[in-house]
Design an enzyme around this catalytic site. Structure first.
Site, PDB file in Angstrom:
ATOM      1  N   SER A 113       0.809  -1.218   0.000  1.00  0.00           N
ATOM      2  CA  SER A 113       0.000   0.000   0.000  1.00  0.00           C
ATOM      3  C   SER A 113       0.844   1.270   0.000  1.00  0.00           C
ATOM      4  CB  SER A 113      -0.973  -0.031   1.170  1.00  0.00           C
ATOM      5  OG  SER A 113      -1.910   0.997   1.044  1.00  0.00           O
ATOM      6  N   HIS A 114       0.687   2.086   1.039  1.00  0.00           N
ATOM      7  CA  HIS A 114       1.350   3.382   1.089  1.00  0.00           C
ATOM      8  C   HIS A 114       2.759   3.290   1.678  1.00  0.00           C
ATOM      9  CE1 HIS A 114      -0.806   2.363   4.679  1.00  0.00           C
ATOM     10  NE2 HIS A 114       0.109   3.039   5.361  1.00  0.00           N
ATOM     11  N   ASP A 278      -2.492   6.488  -3.389  1.00  0.00           N
ATOM     12  CA  ASP A 278      -1.364   5.836  -2.717  1.00  0.00           C
ATOM     13  C   ASP A 278      -0.723   4.751  -3.577  1.00  0.00           C
ATOM     14  OD1 ASP A 278      -3.379   3.928  -2.529  1.00  0.00           O
ATOM     15  OD2 ASP A 278      -2.688   3.190  -0.586  1.00  0.00           O
ATOM     16  N   ASP A 280      -0.960   1.508  -3.960  1.00  0.00           N
ATOM     17  CA  ASP A 280      -1.778   0.517  -4.667  1.00  0.00           C
ATOM     18  C   ASP A 280      -3.094   1.076  -5.187  1.00  0.00           C
ATOM     19  OD1 ASP A 280      -2.648   0.764  -2.008  1.00  0.00           O
ATOM     20  OD2 ASP A 280      -3.536  -1.241  -2.022  1.00  0.00           O
ATOM     21  N   ASP A 282      -5.751   2.553  -3.742  1.00  0.00           N
ATOM     22  CA  ASP A 282      -7.046   2.492  -3.067  1.00  0.00           C
ATOM     23  C   ASP A 282      -7.332   3.712  -2.192  1.00  0.00           C
ATOM     24  OD1 ASP A 282      -5.204   1.778  -1.145  1.00  0.00           O
ATOM     25  OD2 ASP A 282      -6.162  -0.105  -0.575  1.00  0.00           O
ATOM     26  N   ARG A 283      -6.321   4.548  -1.974  1.00  0.00           N
ATOM     27  CA  ARG A 283      -6.555   5.738  -1.148  1.00  0.00           C
ATOM     28  C   ARG A 283      -6.703   6.986  -2.011  1.00  0.00           C
ATOM     29  NH1 ARG A 283      -3.213   5.463   4.444  1.00  0.00           N
ATOM     30  NH2 ARG A 283      -3.625   3.271   4.877  1.00  0.00           N
ATOM     31  N   LYS A 377     -11.558  -0.073  -1.120  1.00  0.00           N
ATOM     32  CA  LYS A 377     -11.614   1.371  -1.268  1.00  0.00           C
ATOM     33  C   LYS A 377     -10.977   1.715  -2.599  1.00  0.00           C
ATOM     34  CE  LYS A 377      -7.616   2.038   1.808  1.00  0.00           C
ATOM     35  NZ  LYS A 377      -7.453   0.829   2.633  1.00  0.00           N
TER      36      LYS A 377
HETATM   37  C1  VG1 Z   1      -4.281   1.718   8.005  1.00  0.00           C
HETATM   38  C2  VG1 Z   1      -5.506   2.599   8.088  1.00  0.00           C
HETATM   39  C3  VG1 Z   1      -6.750   1.777   7.832  1.00  0.00           C
HETATM   40  C4  VG1 Z   1      -6.616   1.076   6.487  1.00  0.00           C
HETATM   41  C5  VG1 Z   1      -5.333   0.261   6.445  1.00  0.00           C
HETATM   42  C6  VG1 Z   1      -5.079  -0.366   5.090  1.00  0.00           C
HETATM   43  O1  VG1 Z   1      -4.362   0.724   8.989  1.00  0.00           O
HETATM   44  O2  VG1 Z   1      -5.595   3.257   9.321  1.00  0.00           O
HETATM   45  O3  VG1 Z   1      -7.880   2.606   7.869  1.00  0.00           O
HETATM   46  O4  VG1 Z   1      -7.716   0.236   6.265  1.00  0.00           O
HETATM   47  O5  VG1 Z   1      -4.229   1.090   6.738  1.00  0.00           O
HETATM   48  O6  VG1 Z   1      -5.026   0.611   4.098  1.00  0.00           O
HETATM   49  P1  VG1 Z   1      -3.595   0.864  10.393  1.00  0.00           P
HETATM   50  O7  VG1 Z   1      -3.865  -0.440  11.088  1.00  0.00           O
HETATM   51  O8  VG1 Z   1      -2.166   1.120  10.060  1.00  0.00           O
HETATM   52  O9  VG1 Z   1      -4.214   2.028  11.079  1.00  0.00           O
HETATM   53  V1  VG1 Z   1      -4.052   0.382   2.722  1.00  0.00           V
HETATM   54  O10 VG1 Z   1      -4.232   1.675   1.747  1.00  0.00           O
HETATM   55  O11 VG1 Z   1      -2.678  -0.089   3.418  1.00  0.00           O
HETATM   56  O12 VG1 Z   1      -4.696  -1.053   1.982  1.00  0.00           O
HETATM   57 CO    CO Z   2      -3.520   1.343  -0.130  1.00  0.00          CO
END
Ligand code: VG1
Ligand code: CO
Length: 544
Positions: A113-114, A278, A280, A282-283, A377
């Site tokens: 992800s990010h 981000d 991948d 989704d954000r 998302k």
């Molecule tokens: C974070 C965010 C959460 C989101 C998750 C995955 O998790 O707070 O809202 O669903 O990342 O997003 P955490 O446990 O670090 O708070 V992504 O864009 O990594 O798929």
């Molecule tokens: Co993501």
């Protein structure tokens, strides 16, 4: 081609409760590591043998290596067919869409992800089920259990890597491999949801925006949709070529890591809208000149204006938000007379509500917004939703936000993150707060009465599954909240997240700077949790 069975031993893999495996690249590069996890998925997830699997990732370092490993192992494990994005690329929402449209048994999405990428960055693999969404805990728990006893995995001996640079069909042993354009099906789906003609007219009328793909996966999607299909001028999409290390950046669309975009939109380029996504895809972050839209407000604003958008013209079945997301959407749901669900953090908790048709829009405060069009998302989807609203209303972002606050009240909201805190210290802080919950309920802090202080637990209204310890909440009588949570996605140390929220219905008092408006709650958080003392930090790493 013959199948080779390789002996292996159990490994420290995915923690139960998290949607995927996210670690440093070097961890995935260890012998057997990736293979063990993939084999654990193949051994436990139903429907894959003889069925269809979708595979793709965000293009970060190690993506192609992992894709070839998965293809090889899928063939050795009797998977019927793999649908894979060209060059191994798929954004998370595009993968979710393909799982659904190909009626696949599941998908493996390669991303952290990010989190930063590159040889020294992070890598990840997550498994999504046949509804297109992140695997629920029952599935991830089974995968984890398998990793604890795994003793072998299967490979195809003597198989050459598949050429992923061209779309088309080929075979790996008995398994069909379909290499698809990663963008087209997703772009077609967007065209069914949004009024492309209206958005095209908006751009034709001189509307200017910038989309910052942050050198990550949404670049190709944004080029195709915004520039090619909607006629935004070339150059609208910046950092639009996916790089293995994301240009050494941090592909996290927030005010800190996407500050270049924030400065551009607030600068003298005359931009009317800015957006970023981000790693991948989704954000999303959206903003206008002088107006950052908090993700919590964005969910509420999209919901309030949904019937102006073709895909949602019939109205919404319900709205779902994660617990730490502000209550702004609740007020819209109330006005619309629809249900609003409060779920634990993580998109997987929305899946049952979306599948059951109980929720149409979902959102998380962490720059995540989406709908029932997929089961993830969706960053670009949110950007297109905003463009559709701006095209309909011919107003600025700031005007849309101001009108929303005037009608529903403003929810001041901020998240303070303390990254890479010592794990023992972070757990100690949480224990310290947890120990006070009973005494705080019905009590008060800094003169503010507390209605309830608890450790958030959730029972899924559709399937009855439960989740406990999802965040420590202080709920004040006036609707204000302070929430403490430890991140489940970090790869080093602990990340403490503190969520702060206060409601202000009076228009005359809606112009205060956010941190100032939340100052009393910030002080309460410090008083309850001894943050400075316990983390050894003077200030948060990231304030959103
Ligand atoms: C974070 C965010 C959460 C989101 C998750 C995955 O998790 O707070 O809202 O669903 O990342 O997003 P955490 O446990 O670090 O708070 V992504 O864009 O990594 O798929
Ligand atoms: Co993501």
């Amino acid at each position: 081609m013959s199948i080779r069975t390789v002996g292996t031993t159990p490994f420290e893999g995915q923690k139960p409760g998290t949607s995927g495996l996210r670690k440093r690249v070097s961890v995935f590069q260890q012998p057997h590591y990736t293979e063990n996890f993939v084999q654990a998925v193949f051994d436990t997830a139903p429907g894959l043998v003889g069925g269809t699997l979708v595979v793709g990732g965000d293009g970060r370092f190690h993506n192609l290596v992992a894709v070839q490993t998965i293809l090889n192992m899928a063939a050795a494990n009797g998977i019927g067919e793999v649908v894979v994005g060209r060059d191994g690329l798929l954004s998370t929402p595009a993968a979710s869409n393909l799982i659904r449209s190909w009626k696949a048994a599941g998908g493996l999405i390669l991303s952290a992800s990010h989190n930063p990428g590159g040889p020294k960055g992070d890598f990840g693999i997550k498994y999504n089920t046949s509804n297109g969404g992140p695997a629920p805990e029952s599935v991830t728990d089974a995968i984890f259990a398998r990793t604890q006893v795994i003793d072998r995995y299967k490979l195809l001996a003597d198989a050459a890597p598949i050429d992923l640079s061209r779309t088309g069909e080929t075979y790996l042993g008995a398994m069909r491999v379909v290499v698809v354009d990663p963008v087209s099906a997703y772009a077609d789906l967007m065209a069914t949801l949004f009024d492309f003609a209206a958005i095209r007219a908006l751009f034709a009328g001189g509307f200017t925006m910038r989309f910052d793909a942050m050198h990550a996966i949404t670049g190709p999607y944004a080029h195709e949709i915004l520039e090619n299909r909607l006629g935004a001028p070339a150059g609208t999409v910046v950092n639009g070529t996916p790089l293995e290390d994301f240009g050494q950046g941090h592909p996290d669309p927030n005010l800190v890591y996407a500050h270049e975009l924030v400065e551009a939109v607030n600068g003298d380029l005359g931009l009317q809208f800015g957006a970023a996504s981000d790693g991948d895809g989704d954000r999303n972050m959206v903003l206008g000149p002088g107006q950052f839209v908090t993700p919590s407000d964005s969910l509420a604003i999209l919901a309030a204006n949904a019937t102006g958008v073709p895909g949602y013209a019939k109205g919404l079945a319900g709205i779902a938000r994660s617990m730490p997301t502000s209550q702004a959407a609740d007020r819209v749901a109330e006005a619309l007379g629809i249900d609003c669900y409060e779920t634990p953090t993580g998109w997987k908790f929305f899946g049952t509500l979306l599948d059951a048709g109980r929720a149409t829009l979902c959102g998380e405060e962490s720059f995540g917004t989406g709908s029932d069009h997929v089961r993830e998302k969706d960053g670009l989807w949110a950007v297109l939703f905003w463009l559709n609203i701006l095209a309909n209303q011919k107003k600025s972002v700031a005007e849309v936000v101001a009108e929303h606050w005037a009608q529903y009240g403003r929810t001041y909201y901020s998240r303070h993150d303390y990254e890479e805190v010592d794990s023992a210290a972070a757990n100690g802080l949480m224990d310290h707060v947890r120990g006070q919950l009973g005494a705080l309920t019905g009590g008060s802090l800094a003169g503010k009465p507390i209605r309830l202080a608890d450790d958030f637990a959730y029972t899924d209204p559709v399937d009855g599954s439960t989740a406990t310890s999802q965040g420590l909440r202080l709920l004040f009588e006036d609707g204000a909240r302070v929430v403490f949570r430890l991140s489940g996605t970090g790869t080093s140390g602990a990340t403490l997240r503190i969520y702060l929220e206060r409601y202000e219905p009076d228009s005359a008092k809606q112009g205060i700077e956010t941190q100032e408006a939340l100052a009393d709650l910030i002080a309460i958080a410090e008083e309850v949790a001894q943050i400075k003392h316990r983390t050894g930090r003077d200030a948060p790493t990231v304030i959103t």
